[in-house]
Scaffold this active site. Structure first.
Site, PDB file in Angstrom:
ATOM      1  N   GLY A  19     102.885  -6.342 -42.192  1.00 29.55           N
ATOM      2  CA  GLY A  19     104.283  -6.778 -42.173  1.00 29.55           C
ATOM      3  C   GLY A  19     104.883  -6.546 -43.550  1.00 29.55           C
ATOM      4  N   ALA A  20     106.107  -5.999 -43.553  1.00 27.10           N
ATOM      5  CA  ALA A  20     106.719  -5.577 -44.818  1.00 27.10           C
ATOM      6  C   ALA A  20     106.763  -6.696 -45.852  1.00 27.10           C
ATOM      7  CB  ALA A  20     108.129  -5.063 -44.537  1.00 27.10           C
ATOM      8  N   ARG A  59     100.702   2.862 -47.219  1.00 24.80           N
ATOM      9  CA  ARG A  59     101.784   2.338 -46.377  1.00 24.80           C
ATOM     10  C   ARG A  59     103.120   2.802 -46.970  1.00 24.80           C
ATOM     11  NH1 ARG A  59     101.015  -1.973 -42.441  1.00 24.80           N
ATOM     12  NH2 ARG A  59     101.780  -0.141 -41.397  1.00 24.80           N
ATOM     13  N   CYS A 127     105.720  -6.454 -32.081  1.00 26.34           N
ATOM     14  CA  CYS A 127     104.911  -6.478 -33.297  1.00 26.34           C
ATOM     15  C   CYS A 127     104.845  -7.887 -33.904  1.00 26.34           C
ATOM     16  CB  CYS A 127     105.435  -5.456 -34.307  1.00 26.34           C
ATOM     17  SG  CYS A 127     104.225  -5.068 -35.588  1.00 26.34           S
ATOM     18  N   ASP A 196     111.027  -2.617 -41.405  1.00 24.74           N
ATOM     19  CA  ASP A 196     110.240  -2.109 -42.533  1.00 24.74           C
ATOM     20  C   ASP A 196     111.148  -1.414 -43.520  1.00 24.74           C
ATOM     21  OD1 ASP A 196     107.166  -2.467 -42.208  1.00 24.74           O
ATOM     22  OD2 ASP A 196     108.017  -2.195 -40.220  1.00 24.74           O
TER      23      ASP A 196
HETATM   24  C1  RUB Z   1     104.884  -4.635 -38.993  1.00 31.10           C
HETATM   25  C2  RUB Z   1     106.287  -4.492 -38.548  1.00 31.10           C
HETATM   26  C3  RUB Z   1     107.204  -5.644 -38.825  1.00 31.10           C
HETATM   27  C4  RUB Z   1     107.944  -5.389 -40.136  1.00 31.10           C
HETATM   28  C5  RUB Z   1     108.725  -6.609 -40.609  1.00 31.10           C
HETATM   29  O1  RUB Z   1     104.150  -3.415 -38.929  1.00 31.10           O
HETATM   30  O2  RUB Z   1     106.719  -3.468 -38.053  1.00 31.10           O
HETATM   31  O3  RUB Z   1     108.159  -5.774 -37.811  1.00 31.10           O
HETATM   32  O4  RUB Z   1     107.023  -5.036 -41.141  1.00 31.10           O
HETATM   33  O5  RUB Z   1     107.859  -7.662 -40.897  1.00 31.10           O
HETATM   34  P1  RUB Z   1     102.622  -3.376 -39.484  1.00 31.10           P
HETATM   35  P2  RUB Z   1     108.349  -8.885 -41.844  1.00 31.10           P
HETATM   36  O6  RUB Z   1     101.846  -4.378 -38.706  1.00 31.10           O
HETATM   37  O7  RUB Z   1     102.182  -1.954 -39.261  1.00 31.10           O
HETATM   38  O8  RUB Z   1     102.668  -3.722 -40.959  1.00 31.10           O
HETATM   39  O9  RUB Z   1     109.523  -9.497 -41.151  1.00 31.10           O
HETATM   40  O10 RUB Z   1     107.149  -9.798 -41.901  1.00 31.10           O
HETATM   41  O11 RUB Z   1     108.710  -8.300 -43.147  1.00 31.10           O
END
Ligand code: RUB
Length: 301
Positions: A19-20, A59, A127, A196
């Protein structure tokens, strides 16, 4: 590079940290560890550059982490006239301030998002986004009853993390396979997804499957909202650079697949701005075309 920082970067690569936002916070933490253990600003700068390079290899669709590296680097450069010891002391204080500020903005964004959700809403997501989960939990705290349709998210099933976190917060979850989204979209009032990256035209980049969901929402008149801090904007896209899309190993899709088959595994989707009703940010509910302007007003990056 410090061993703890190497471990953080490995966990980011293997998606243990995903997650970003979580990635960006882990990177900030890594920089803080480097600051605490560096003997000179020169050594620190070299390690920060290495962190950035590794992140770009592992990433690459993560401008929030890159923007925060840029913020930290600017602080570092502004202390050029100080001694190594003084600069490192100041940078340690700055690291804490940046983290606190990030949390403040996150909470503001959750409030705007939660206010935006009507009581009794049925919401579809995909996700695992700490921003989406945070908004849904906040709405629940405000006394709103919500039903979530949750896509499992092939190939790595990050949707299961979402399902667990929501059910632990007492939120009703129906977990579906990604390709069932078209069956359930008619029951949904809106889609909330993470982000992201956002480019200069307000287009979104998020987990693969997000485009399919956005197209469904458009066709069935379901409002589609990414929840995103402004730091997800990628300033490099202003100069014509396309947002890079990470491709991951085919083994994540099919372990031991037969010879002769080509497997492609893009991790992220591009979602055109026309499919997005609005972004929910720490500065309020914004039209896709306002993101660049608001980012530039807030961050001089
Ligand atoms: C995670 C993903 C999330 C964004 C936003 O992909 O697509 O929707 O990163 O997350 P992965 P957040 O599992 O490949 O990292 O809201 O936590 O920033």
């Amino acid at each position: 590079m410090h061993a703890e920082v190497k471990k953080i970067l490995e966990d980011i690569k293997s998606i243990k940290i995903q997650g970003a936002r979580n990635i960006a916070k882990a990177v900030l933490n890594a920089i803080k560890i480097e600051v605490a253990h560096s003997k000179s600003v020169k050594e620190l700068m070299a390690n920060i550059v290495e962190i950035r390079n590794i992140l770009m290899q592992t990433r690459k669709t993560e401008p929030m982490a890159r923007n925060l590296i840029e913020v930290s680097t600017r602080h570092l450069l502004s202390y050029a006239s100080l001694s190594d010891k003084e600069a490192i002391k100041k940078l340690l204080e700055d690291s804490d301030k940046i983290i606190q500020e990030l949390d403040k903005y996150y909470n503001k964004m959750l409030e705007y998002g939660a206010e935006h959700i009507p009581d009794g809403a049925v919401i579809i997501t995909i996700c695992h986004s700490s921003s989406v989960v945070g908004v849904l939990k906040k709405a629940k705290e405000m006394g709103k009853e919500i039903n979530v349709i949750n896509c499992e998210t092939r190939p790595l099933f990050q949707g299961r993390i979402t399902a667990r976190e929501l059910v632990n917060a007492g939120i009703k979850v129906t977990h579906i396979i990604d390709s069932e989204a078209a069956v359930f979209i008619k029951k949904c009032d809106s889609a909330l997804v993470g982000a992201d990256a956002i480019d200069v035209e307000g287009n979104l980049y998020n987990k693969v499957g997000t485009r399919m969901l956005a197209e469904l929402c458009y066709n069935y008149n379901v409002s589609f909202h990414p929840i995103s801090e402004l730091l997800k904007y990628d300033p490099k896209t202003l100069f014509g650079k396309l947002e890079p899309i990470e491709y991951r190993s085919p083994d994540e899709i099919w372990q031991g697949y037969p010879d002769g088959i080509k497997i492609l595994n893009p991790a992220f989707d591009y979602v055109p701005a026309e499919l997005i009703k609005s972004y929910i940010t720490e500065e309020g509910i914004l039209h896709p075309h306002e993101i660049k302007h608001e980012f530039e007003k807030k961050y001089k990056l």
